[in-house]
Enzyme design. Structure first.
Site, PDB file in Angstrom:
ATOM      1  N   VAL A 264      -0.125 -51.104  -5.185  1.00  0.00           N
ATOM      2  CA  VAL A 264       0.181 -50.519  -3.876  1.00  0.00           C
ATOM      3  C   VAL A 264       0.071 -48.996  -3.934  1.00  0.00           C
ATOM      4  CG1 VAL A 264       1.902 -50.341  -2.028  1.00  0.00           C
ATOM      5  CG2 VAL A 264       1.613 -52.505  -3.251  1.00  0.00           C
ATOM      6  N   CYS A 265       0.538 -48.396  -5.012  1.00  0.00           N
ATOM      7  CA  CYS A 265       0.437 -46.935  -5.144  1.00  0.00           C
ATOM      8  C   CYS A 265      -1.025 -46.495  -5.179  1.00  0.00           C
ATOM      9  CB  CYS A 265       1.166 -46.453  -6.398  1.00  0.00           C
ATOM     10  SG  CYS A 265       2.948 -46.697  -6.324  1.00  0.00           S
ATOM     11  N   THR A 266      -1.840 -47.245  -5.892  1.00  0.00           N
ATOM     12  CA  THR A 266      -3.260 -46.923  -5.961  1.00  0.00           C
ATOM     13  C   THR A 266      -3.891 -47.029  -4.578  1.00  0.00           C
ATOM     14  OG1 THR A 266      -3.370 -47.665  -8.251  1.00  0.00           O
ATOM     15  CG2 THR A 266      -5.462 -47.536  -7.054  1.00  0.00           C
TER      16      THR A 266
ATOM     17  N   LEU B  43      -2.682 -44.008  -2.282  1.00  0.00           N
ATOM     18  CA  LEU B  43      -3.266 -42.703  -2.574  1.00  0.00           C
ATOM     19  C   LEU B  43      -4.777 -42.700  -2.363  1.00  0.00           C
ATOM     20  CD1 LEU B  43      -1.035 -41.643  -5.573  1.00  0.00           C
ATOM     21  CD2 LEU B  43      -0.842 -40.999  -3.178  1.00  0.00           C
TER      22      LEU B  43
END
Length: 155
Positions: A44-46, A49
């Site tokens: 999810v972070c990837t 961003l």
């Protein structure tokens, strides 16, 4: 009490991936999107961003700079930034002070981890005033990017 629209954004100074100190006050006169994210290299972070990377022109057109902040080490963030070709600073809040100041921190996260940044989005105008604030409880959710852009468009 959570940070609200109209509050003065807490200033901070953290290291970026090339070991340079970056302060929020460095952006005086510019709009800033501050994104807190739990952990580099997670799905999810990837996606979050990379969404910002892929739409960088839209944020630039709104006179906005982007800063990503997590509790990862600057060495981890450097590798993550390089692998994802992120064109904005990632800052290491390893000591958890900024995440705490922005009330964007999990006391207890998955797998017994403590003190991990909550996924959050803040829009700070050129005078250091918060124009948008979203702190998500679920790490599986992403900020409302349309609302972020709307807040920037109103500045």
């Amino acid at each position: 009490m959570a940070l609200q629209i109209g509050d003065i954004a807490p200033n901070f100074t953290l290291f970026n991936t090339v070991k340079k100190e970056i302060s929020l006050s460095d952006y005086k006169g510019k709009n800033v999107v501050i994104l807190f994210f739990p952990l580099a290299f997670t799905s999810v972070c990837t996606a979050e961003l990379c969404e910002m990377r892929d739409n960088i022109a839209a944020y630039s057109a709104l006179n906005a700079e982007i800063i990503g902040i997590s509790v990862d080490s600057l060495f981890t963030l450097d590798k993550f930034k390089a692998e994802q070709s992120l064109p904005f600073d990632l800052l290491s809040d390893f000591n958890k002070e900024v995440s705490t100041a922005y009330e964007s921190i999990y006391e207890n996260f998955v797998l017994g981890m403590k003190g991990v940044s909550k996924r959050s989005a803040f829009v700070v105008d050129g005078n250091g005033i918060i124009q948008y604030a979203e702190v998500l409880e679920s790490a599986g959710d992403v900020p409302n990017f349309d609302a972020v852009k709307e807040a920037l468009a109103k500045i």
